[in-house]
Design a protein around this motif. Sequence first.
Motif, short mmCIF file in Angstrom:
data_model
loop_
_atom_site.label_atom_id
_atom_site.label_comp_id
_atom_site.label_asym_id
_atom_site.label_seq_id
_atom_site.Cartn_x
_atom_site.Cartn_y
_atom_site.Cartn_z
N ALA A 21 1.12 0.05 -5.19
CA ALA A 21 2.57 0.10 -5.15
C ALA A 21 2.89 1.15 -4.12
N LEU A 22 2.11 2.21 -3.91
CA LEU A 22 2.55 3.21 -2.73
C LEU A 22 1.94 2.92 -1.41
N ALA A 23 1.09 1.84 -1.36
CA ALA A 23 0.10 1.85 -0.05
C ALA A 23 0.89 1.72 1.13
N GLY A 24 1.95 1.03 1.29
CA GLY A 24 2.60 1.02 2.57
C GLY A 24 3.74 0.15 2.70
N THR A 25 3.72 -0.67 3.61
CA THR A 25 4.99 -1.46 4.11
C THR A 25 4.38 -2.96 3.48
N GLU A 26 5.16 -3.92 3.50
CA GLU A 26 5.05 -5.29 3.39
C GLU A 26 3.72 -5.84 3.91
N SER A 27 3.59 -5.69 5.25
CA SER A 27 2.59 -6.11 6.24
C SER A 27 1.33 -5.48 5.86
N GLY A 28 1.33 -4.92 4.92
CA GLY A 28 -0.02 -4.11 4.53
C GLY A 28 -0.46 -2.92 5.42
N ARG A 29 0.34 -2.80 6.70
CA ARG A 29 0.10 -1.64 7.43
C ARG A 29 1.16 -0.25 6.85
N VAL A 44 4.83 12.15 4.02
CA VAL A 44 5.19 11.48 2.89
C VAL A 44 4.75 9.81 3.39
N GLY A 45 4.81 9.02 2.40
CA GLY A 45 4.36 7.58 2.50
C GLY A 45 5.90 6.79 2.60
N ALA A 46 5.76 5.45 2.84
CA ALA A 46 6.74 4.71 2.98
C ALA A 46 8.00 4.81 2.05
N ARG A 47 7.64 5.08 0.57
CA ARG A 47 8.70 5.09 -0.52
C ARG A 47 9.02 6.84 -0.59
N GLY A 48 8.42 7.51 0.34
CA GLY A 48 8.57 8.99 0.15
C GLY A 48 8.06 9.83 -0.66
N ASN A 49 6.79 9.26 -1.11
CA ASN A 49 5.67 9.91 -2.06
C ASN A 49 4.86 10.89 -1.09
N THR A 50 4.64 11.99 -1.73
CA THR A 50 4.03 13.01 -0.96
C THR A 50 2.53 12.80 -0.42
N LEU A 51 2.08 13.03 0.56
CA LEU A 51 0.82 12.67 1.03
C LEU A 51 -0.16 13.99 0.83
N TYR A 52 -1.19 14.08 0.64
CA TYR A 52 -2.09 15.15 0.59
C TYR A 52 -3.44 15.19 1.40
N PRO A 73 -5.27 8.66 -5.09
CA PRO A 73 -5.50 7.39 -4.55
C PRO A 73 -5.52 7.54 -2.91
N PRO A 74 -6.30 6.92 -2.31
CA PRO A 74 -6.08 7.10 -0.83
C PRO A 74 -5.01 6.33 -0.45
N LEU A 75 -4.48 6.86 0.64
CA LEU A 75 -3.58 5.86 1.52
C LEU A 75 -4.19 4.78 2.27
N LEU A 76 -4.30 3.37 2.03
CA LEU A 76 -4.93 2.54 2.54
C LEU A 76 -3.82 1.70 3.50
N THR A 77 -4.59 0.90 4.40
CA THR A 77 -3.91 0.39 5.18
C THR A 77 -4.78 -1.13 5.83
N THR A 78 -4.22 -2.22 6.12
CA THR A 78 -4.83 -3.41 6.62
C THR A 78 -4.85 -3.42 8.17
N GLY A 79 -4.28 -2.26 9.03
CA GLY A 79 -4.20 -2.42 10.23
C GLY A 79 -3.82 -0.83 10.64
N LYS A 80 -3.48 -0.95 12.05
CA LYS A 80 -2.87 0.29 12.49
C LYS A 80 -1.74 0.86 11.65
N PRO A 81 -1.70 2.18 11.30
CA PRO A 81 -0.70 2.66 10.43
C PRO A 81 0.41 2.79 11.43
N ILE A 82 1.61 2.90 10.76
CA ILE A 82 3.00 3.11 11.41
C ILE A 82 3.55 4.33 11.15
N ALA A 83 3.79 4.89 12.39
CA ALA A 83 4.61 6.45 12.31
C ALA A 83 6.09 6.09 11.98
#
Length: 148
Positions: A21-29, A44-52, A73-83
């Motif tokens: 649920a917290l992983a990122g955007t709809e594109s998987g990035r 923080v992640g895309a939904r405002g949850n803190t990253l550690y 849980p690790p912050l996972l992505t399917t491609g280049k992360p978005i700033a």
Amino acid sequence: MKVFGSLAVAALVAAVAAAIALAGTESGRAKVEVRQTPLGRILVGARGNTLYDFPPDGRGPSTCYGACAALWPPLLTTGKPIAGPGARPSLLGTARRKDGKLEVTYNRHPLYYFVSDRRPGQTTGQGLDQFGGPWWVLSPAGREIHHA
């Protein structure tokens, strides 16, 4: 013993659901941005949850698997992360986990959520000593913040 096993399974399922649920955007990035909190400006992640950050990782691949990854849980992505707003694109990267998935890094620190942070901006994992070390939030400069 059955109760303990059922609780462990329930905790694992909840952690996996939270990670998805917290992983990122709809594109998987995955998206990383900055939010103002009582600890200062933090990642923080895309939904405002803190990253550690987990210092035992150093600046290499993740050392957090199994029970550790169930709670953190690790912050996972399917491609280049978005700033997102406030995050520096030059500090974003990825590292390959043992299972082949891509974990987002910031200033070469692998990033994680904490399952007890249920609302945007919560920092209940700050300074917790679990799985061999303390967990810290990161500043937009990619440095650990060591106060509570």
